[in-house]
Design a protein around this motif. Structure first.
Motif, short mmCIF file in Angstrom:
data_model
loop_
_atom_site.label_atom_id
_atom_site.label_comp_id
_atom_site.label_asym_id
_atom_site.label_seq_id
_atom_site.Cartn_x
_atom_site.Cartn_y
_atom_site.Cartn_z
N THR A 103 42.04 56.03 14.98
CA THR A 103 42.24 57.55 15.32
C THR A 103 43.24 58.10 14.84
O THR A 103 44.38 57.69 14.78
N ALA A 104 42.90 59.23 14.29
CA ALA A 104 43.92 60.05 13.48
C ALA A 104 44.59 60.76 14.45
O ALA A 104 44.26 61.96 14.83
N SER A 125 46.45 55.63 15.07
CA SER A 125 46.56 54.64 16.31
C SER A 125 45.38 53.50 15.88
O SER A 125 44.28 53.88 15.41
N GLU A 126 45.36 52.40 16.52
CA GLU A 126 44.54 51.18 16.31
C GLU A 126 44.32 50.65 17.73
O GLU A 126 45.30 50.23 18.38
N GLY A 172 44.80 47.30 24.55
CA GLY A 172 45.55 48.42 24.41
C GLY A 172 45.85 48.74 22.96
O GLY A 172 45.86 47.84 22.09
N GLY A 173 46.33 50.21 22.57
CA GLY A 173 46.42 50.42 21.18
C GLY A 173 47.92 50.40 20.83
O GLY A 173 48.79 50.09 21.55
N ARG A 174 48.11 50.48 19.47
CA ARG A 174 49.35 50.86 18.81
C ARG A 174 49.35 51.72 17.70
O ARG A 174 48.34 51.96 17.42
N TYR A 175 50.41 52.17 17.32
CA TYR A 175 50.40 52.81 16.06
C TYR A 175 50.54 52.13 14.72
O TYR A 175 51.14 51.35 14.88
N LEU A 176 50.08 52.34 13.74
CA LEU A 176 49.88 51.65 12.50
C LEU A 176 51.29 51.68 11.87
O LEU A 176 51.83 52.99 12.05
N PRO A 177 51.84 50.65 11.42
CA PRO A 177 53.40 50.65 10.99
C PRO A 177 53.29 51.65 9.75
O PRO A 177 52.26 51.66 8.91
N ALA A 233 44.99 58.09 8.14
CA ALA A 233 46.28 57.59 7.36
C ALA A 233 46.09 56.08 7.56
O ALA A 233 46.00 55.55 8.45
N LYS A 234 46.31 55.80 6.30
CA LYS A 234 46.43 54.11 6.11
C LYS A 234 45.24 53.23 6.16
O LYS A 234 45.20 52.18 5.95
#
Length: 240
Positions: free
Chosen positions: A173-174, A181-182, A235-240, A34-35
């Motif tokens: 990653t979906a 996640s990015e 480290g990763g994050r979730y896309l806003p 997504a995104k």
């Protein structure tokens, strides 16, 4: 400006054997997080079969005994994400294969990737004129990616297919149908070995899924070997 994230993993990625195929974008639609959107090169959509070695691997600065050096083989494709005024170019992994269960557990738990564990082996033969590199993996049946190369590395040409394949510095990653996640991957620009011959013996339908079975008989548009380098994964994050 986004704050730089802490280092999650450090390692060397070495002798990256890459076989690249042009595919119909519809094959990948269900895998696009997504995104993000598919990242094309000269209008073509690519998947790559990649085999390489992880060396001197450390998680948050700590080396896990017997898990610092190991093979990985993955099937991946390319996406991009619009972050404000910047296009981030990244990779999505369809499946990643490693030889030890703890590696799969860590990657699947922390990054929600699709890692699986299989028996694996590799061979690097450094001759007087040629370099031979092979990666093999499997359970009941063995699959292989083997390259014979010139020993002298060359620079990757600006605007080339090799540049497109290697110059993606983000992972996506979906996590779900709506959540992505990015994470960032950092390494210098790589050099490549000219490939003189190669052999690919992979049952893509067996290893990945029936929708990739057509790759069994496809000829890659390019095959090359990148020397690789030291890398870090942040480290990763979730896309806003």
């Amino acid at each position: 400006m986004e704050k730089k994230r802490s280092v999650f993993l450090s390692a060397e990625w070495r002798k990256l054997a890459m076989a690249n195929y042009v595919v119909d974008p519809d094959v990948l639609k269900s895998y696009v997080p997504a995104k993000t959107e598919l990242d094309l090169w000269k209008g073509s959509c690519y998947v790559s079969l990649v085999g390489f070695m992880f060396l001197n691997t450390a998680l948050k600065g700590l080396k896990i005994p017997f898990h610092t050096n190991f093979e990985e083989v993955n099937l991946r494709f390319y996406v991009r994400y619009r972050d404000g005024n910047e296009w981030k170019r990244g990779v999505v992994f369809i499946k990643e294969i490693v030889p030890k269960p703890i590696l799969s557990f860590v990657a699947n738990t922390f990054y929600k990737e699709n890692y699986v564990t299989m028996s694996m082996r590799h061979k690097w033969e450094d001759g007087s004129r040629q370099l031979k590199v092979s990666y093999e993996w499997g359970k009941e049946n063995w699959h292989s990616l083997k390259l014979t190369c010139s020993k002298d590395t060359i620079e990757i040409a600006e605007g080339s297919e090799e540049e497109f394949i290697t110059e993606h510095y983000w992972g996506y990653t979906a996590v779900s149908k709506t959540k992505t996640s990015e994470y960032a991957v950092e390494h210098p620009r790589w050099k490549v070995y000219p490939v003189e011959d190669y052999a690919i013996n992979v049952s893509f339908g067996e290893i990945y899924s029936e929708e990739f079975k057509f790759l069994d008989t496809e000829t890659p548009t390019s095959v090359f070997l990148a020397e690789g380098s030291e890398i870090i994964v942040r480290g990763g994050r979730y896309l806003p």
